[in-house]
Design an enzyme around this catalytic site. Sequence first.
Site, mmCIF file in Angstrom:
data_model
loop_
_atom_site.group_PDB
_atom_site.id
_atom_site.type_symbol
_atom_site.label_atom_id
_atom_site.label_comp_id
_atom_site.label_asym_id
_atom_site.label_seq_id
_atom_site.Cartn_x
_atom_site.Cartn_y
_atom_site.Cartn_z
ATOM 1 N N ASP A 125 0.933 -1.198 0.035
ATOM 2 C CA ASP A 125 -0.179 0.190 -0.001
ATOM 3 C C ASP A 125 0.989 1.142 0.012
ATOM 4 O OD1 ASP A 125 -2.282 -1.718 0.464
ATOM 5 O OD2 ASP A 125 -2.597 -0.846 2.421
ATOM 6 N N ARG A 175 -1.483 -0.703 -8.169
ATOM 7 C CA ARG A 175 -2.729 -0.158 -8.178
ATOM 8 C C ARG A 175 -2.589 1.543 -8.339
ATOM 9 N NH1 ARG A 175 -3.705 -0.685 -2.169
ATOM 10 N NH2 ARG A 175 -4.352 -3.021 -2.637
HETATM 11 C C1 LIG Z 1 -8.953 -1.107 -3.194
HETATM 12 C C2 LIG Z 1 -8.466 0.386 -2.666
HETATM 13 C C3 LIG Z 1 -7.050 0.561 -2.203
HETATM 14 C C4 LIG Z 1 -6.663 1.656 -1.766
HETATM 15 N N1 LIG Z 1 -5.399 1.891 -1.204
HETATM 16 C C5 LIG Z 1 -4.948 2.891 -1.006
HETATM 17 C C6 LIG Z 1 -3.654 3.334 -0.540
HETATM 18 O O1 LIG Z 1 -2.630 2.330 -0.878
HETATM 19 N N2 LIG Z 1 -3.003 4.498 -0.334
HETATM 20 C C7 LIG Z 1 -4.062 5.572 -0.351
HETATM 21 O O2 LIG Z 1 -3.562 6.685 -0.137
HETATM 22 N N3 LIG Z 1 -5.339 5.343 -0.625
HETATM 23 C C8 LIG Z 1 -5.723 4.048 -0.843
HETATM 24 N N4 LIG Z 1 -7.087 3.781 -1.050
HETATM 25 C C9 LIG Z 1 -8.003 4.877 -0.915
HETATM 26 C C10 LIG Z 1 -8.319 5.864 -2.197
HETATM 27 O O3 LIG Z 1 -7.143 6.616 -2.189
HETATM 28 C C11 LIG Z 1 -9.338 6.712 -1.976
HETATM 29 O O4 LIG Z 1 -9.275 7.720 -0.773
HETATM 30 C C12 LIG Z 1 -10.842 6.056 -1.780
HETATM 31 O O5 LIG Z 1 -10.694 5.262 -2.781
HETATM 32 C C13 LIG Z 1 -12.058 7.156 -2.377
HETATM 33 O O6 LIG Z 1 -11.592 7.584 -3.706
HETATM 34 P P1 LIG Z 1 -12.503 7.316 -4.866
HETATM 35 O O7 LIG Z 1 -11.861 6.978 -6.061
HETATM 36 O O8 LIG Z 1 -13.310 6.102 -4.516
HETATM 37 O O9 LIG Z 1 -13.309 8.537 -5.034
HETATM 38 P P2 LIG Z 1 -14.205 9.082 -4.128
HETATM 39 O O10 LIG Z 1 -14.600 10.459 -4.983
HETATM 40 O O11 LIG Z 1 -13.865 9.570 -2.896
HETATM 41 O O12 LIG Z 1 -15.672 8.349 -4.174
HETATM 42 C C14 LIG Z 1 -16.368 8.227 -5.085
HETATM 43 C C15 LIG Z 1 -17.981 7.728 -4.595
HETATM 44 O O13 LIG Z 1 -17.959 6.606 -4.063
HETATM 45 C C16 LIG Z 1 -18.458 6.556 -2.571
HETATM 46 N N5 LIG Z 1 -17.774 6.430 -1.698
HETATM 47 C C17 LIG Z 1 -16.300 6.479 -1.677
HETATM 48 N N6 LIG Z 1 -15.753 5.934 -0.214
HETATM 49 C C18 LIG Z 1 -16.828 5.670 0.230
HETATM 50 C C19 LIG Z 1 -17.091 5.277 1.490
HETATM 51 N N7 LIG Z 1 -15.938 5.100 2.521
HETATM 52 N N8 LIG Z 1 -18.365 4.741 1.897
HETATM 53 C C20 LIG Z 1 -19.148 4.942 1.171
HETATM 54 N N9 LIG Z 1 -19.184 5.370 -0.005
HETATM 55 C C21 LIG Z 1 -17.951 5.833 -0.485
HETATM 56 C C22 LIG Z 1 -19.113 7.824 -2.700
HETATM 57 O O14 LIG Z 1 -20.531 7.798 -3.151
HETATM 58 C C23 LIG Z 1 -18.409 8.707 -3.670
HETATM 59 O O15 LIG Z 1 -19.236 9.707 -4.199
HETATM 60 C C24 LIG Z 1 -7.471 2.780 -1.857
HETATM 61 C C25 LIG Z 1 -8.807 2.612 -2.290
HETATM 62 C C26 LIG Z 1 -9.227 1.247 -2.704
HETATM 63 C C27 LIG Z 1 -10.562 1.014 -3.159
#
Ligand SMILES: Cc1cc2nc3c(=O)[nH]c(=O)nc-3n(C[C@H](O)[C@H](O)[C@H](O)COP(=O)(O)OP(=O)(O)OC[C@H]3O[C@@H](n4cnc5c(N)ncnc54)[C@H](O)[C@@H]3O)c2cc1C
Length: 299
Positions: A125, A175
Amino acid sequence: MKLINNLLIQIIPFFPKSFIKIFASPYIAGITDDEMLATVANLNKKGYDVAIDILGEHVTTGKEATEITERYSKLYDEISSRSLSANLSIKLTHIGQDLGYDIVKKNLMILTKKAKQHKNFLRLDMENSPYTSETIKLYKEALEVYKNVGIVLQAYMHRSINDMDTLSSENFNCRVCKGIYVENKDIVYDDYQEIRENYIELVKMGLQRGAYIGIASHDEYIINNLYKWIKDYSIPKTQYEFQVLHGVPMKKMLEKLLKEGNRVRIYVPYGDNWYDYSVRRLKENPKMAGYIISNMFKK
Ligand SMILES: Cc1cc2nc3c(=O)[nH]c(=O)nc-3n(C[C@H](O)[C@H](O)[C@H](O)COP(=O)(O)OP(=O)(O)OC[C@H]3O[C@@H](n4cnc5c(N)ncnc54)[C@H](O)[C@@H]3O)c2cc1C
């Protein structure tokens, strides 16, 4: 509504743990190994692959770092013996990155060799920016031992496009996510749409160079845009996967992606260290806190 959400972000740290736990339950696959492994088996049955994460970060003693490394090591054995379709996604600060390079490298090598023994995969990560360069360095060291090790690049970081440019090749497994940590404005994009566009550019660059890309997002705009581009450019299904966090509602999108023959991986965090992770998720989507409060009052 935005004002209420911002207010919620400020007061979340003062919420009682029991409240956070109500919120956390859909996101966390249990406390024990057995609870988590049952969740993994269930997800596999539905066609999903899994990335397992033991919750926690920034251990402060060598003993803790060793214990976590041993727990992860045993998980590779469990995954094999139960024939699960799952890999591991670890945070380097959880296996001793704050305790010095030699300690974290030693533990990373133990896990890399274990992944190799089981022909499995290990993902590092990406944590906040002070760790980025060292994480990439350690990733390269692990790659010399075993090719099935991957990393994460964050679309909000200015540097990520250069990192993708330097790292991507047919052996690169990356990723791409937006990035979750609070960073200094000088080094990250602040604008929501700019982050999205950088995300899309990163994925396209990686795929065009032959890298394997984990498209980790719940953002329909990103998923739809990239999926269309992937189809238009006939990117093979063996070169990418979609990744989401356990418990985030996706409105049937995942079922559709699976049905069309795509690989979808669910990131499954678990363990007794659930509090910090849950608070991060709650801050990320404070609407959830609003729903929980209104449901509690309705009851
Ligand atoms: C598999 C995976 C691994 C990850 N690994 C890392 C990492 O190694 N380092 C790092 O910095 N970040 C990591 N992240 C977190 C990532 O950086 C984002 O903060 C997170 O995924 C939200 O971004 P989004 O692309 O979903 O967009 P967003 O704009 O945040 O979300 C899009 C939509 O998805 C929905 N949504 C998003 N999050 C949630 C929630 N928690 N609960 C309910 N609905 C939600 C909402 O409807 C939102 O409008 C990871 C995320 C995923 C999916």
